[in-house]
Scaffold this motif. Structure first.
Motif, short mmCIF file in Angstrom:
data_model
loop_
_atom_site.label_atom_id
_atom_site.label_comp_id
_atom_site.label_asym_id
_atom_site.label_seq_id
_atom_site.Cartn_x
_atom_site.Cartn_y
_atom_site.Cartn_z
N GLU A 39 -11.73 10.52 -0.87
CA GLU A 39 -10.66 9.99 -0.03
C GLU A 39 -10.95 8.55 0.38
O GLU A 39 -10.05 7.70 0.38
N GLN A 42 -10.35 6.31 -2.56
CA GLN A 42 -8.91 6.14 -2.80
C GLN A 42 -8.30 5.16 -1.79
O GLN A 42 -7.48 4.31 -2.16
N ARG A 43 -8.72 5.25 -0.54
CA ARG A 43 -8.22 4.30 0.48
C ARG A 43 -8.64 2.87 0.14
O ARG A 43 -7.86 1.94 0.30
N GLU A 44 -9.88 2.71 -0.32
CA GLU A 44 -10.35 1.38 -0.69
C GLU A 44 -9.55 0.82 -1.87
O GLU A 44 -9.16 -0.35 -1.87
N THR A 45 -9.30 1.66 -2.86
CA THR A 45 -8.50 1.24 -4.02
C THR A 45 -7.09 0.85 -3.58
O THR A 45 -6.57 -0.19 -4.00
N ASN A 46 -6.49 1.66 -2.73
CA ASN A 46 -5.14 1.35 -2.23
C ASN A 46 -5.13 0.05 -1.44
O ASN A 46 -4.19 -0.75 -1.56
N ALA A 47 -6.16 -0.17 -0.64
CA ALA A 47 -6.23 -1.39 0.16
C ALA A 47 -6.35 -2.62 -0.72
O ALA A 47 -5.66 -3.63 -0.49
N GLN A 49 -5.33 -2.96 -3.82
CA GLN A 49 -4.05 -3.15 -4.49
C GLN A 49 -3.02 -3.77 -3.54
O GLN A 49 -2.26 -4.66 -3.92
N ALA A 50 -3.02 -3.31 -2.29
CA ALA A 50 -2.07 -3.85 -1.31
C ALA A 50 -2.36 -5.31 -1.00
O ALA A 50 -1.43 -6.11 -0.85
N SER A 56 1.86 -8.49 0.26
CA SER A 56 0.75 -7.96 1.07
C SER A 56 1.10 -8.04 2.56
O SER A 56 1.88 -8.88 2.98
N TRP A 66 -5.64 -0.13 9.77
CA TRP A 66 -7.08 -0.03 9.53
C TRP A 66 -7.79 0.56 10.73
O TRP A 66 -8.64 1.44 10.59
N GLU A 69 -7.30 4.28 10.99
CA GLU A 69 -8.11 5.01 10.02
C GLU A 69 -9.57 5.06 10.42
O GLU A 69 -10.25 6.07 10.24
#
Length: 142
Positions: A39, A42-47, A49-50, A56, A66, A69
């Motif tokens: 998880e 996945q959050r790091e990957t999403n961040a 990409q954003a 952005s 952030w 979370e």
């Protein structure tokens, strides 16, 4: 024989960690922590990409998400410290800017401004207060 195998496995895991390709779930299949690490990944990957996207978020929007979370991961004292720094220093300076538009030069300039801000005790804010901003600036444009 088992110690020899374990020694080899440790070297493999350490090498993967160093290279940034370690997959926790690959070695610890039944671990409850594997889901947690997946998880976070996945959050790091999403961040990432954003942040790279043309639309952005602004720093204030991103900081709000952030912080929510991180609240479950941090102690109350640490959360309050980070929230205070964001509210008092970062949001007023960069809050309306898109994260993807904040430059290394702006962060370094902001850091130099912080060295002139009076601290809670005698003198100005110390390196501990503004070191995270310097670290962030080193990673911008890389």
């Amino acid at each position: 024989m088992n110690r020899k195998r374990l020694g080899g496995l440790i070297k493999t895991i350490e090498a993967e960690i160093t290279l940034g390709i370690f997959d926790y779930q690959k070695y610890f299949l039944k671990s409850k922590s594997a889901v947690k690490f997946k998880e976070i990944e996945q959050r790091e990957t999403n961040a990432i990409q954003a942040l790279k996207a043309p639309n952005s978020p602004r720093l204030a929007e991103f900081a709000d998400i952030w912080l929510k979370e991180k609240k479950i991961e941090w102690s109350k004292g640490h959360y309050d410290d980070v929230d205070g720094i964001l509210t008092k220093y970062l949001i007023p300076m960069f809050g309306n800017q898109k994260i993807s538009g904040i430059t290394k030069q702006q962060i370094l300039q902001f850091r130099s401004i912080l060295t002139k801000v009076p601290g809670q005790k005698e003198g100005c804010l110390g390196p501990i207060t503004h070191q995270p901003y310097y670290d962030a600036a080193k990673n911008v444009d890389q």
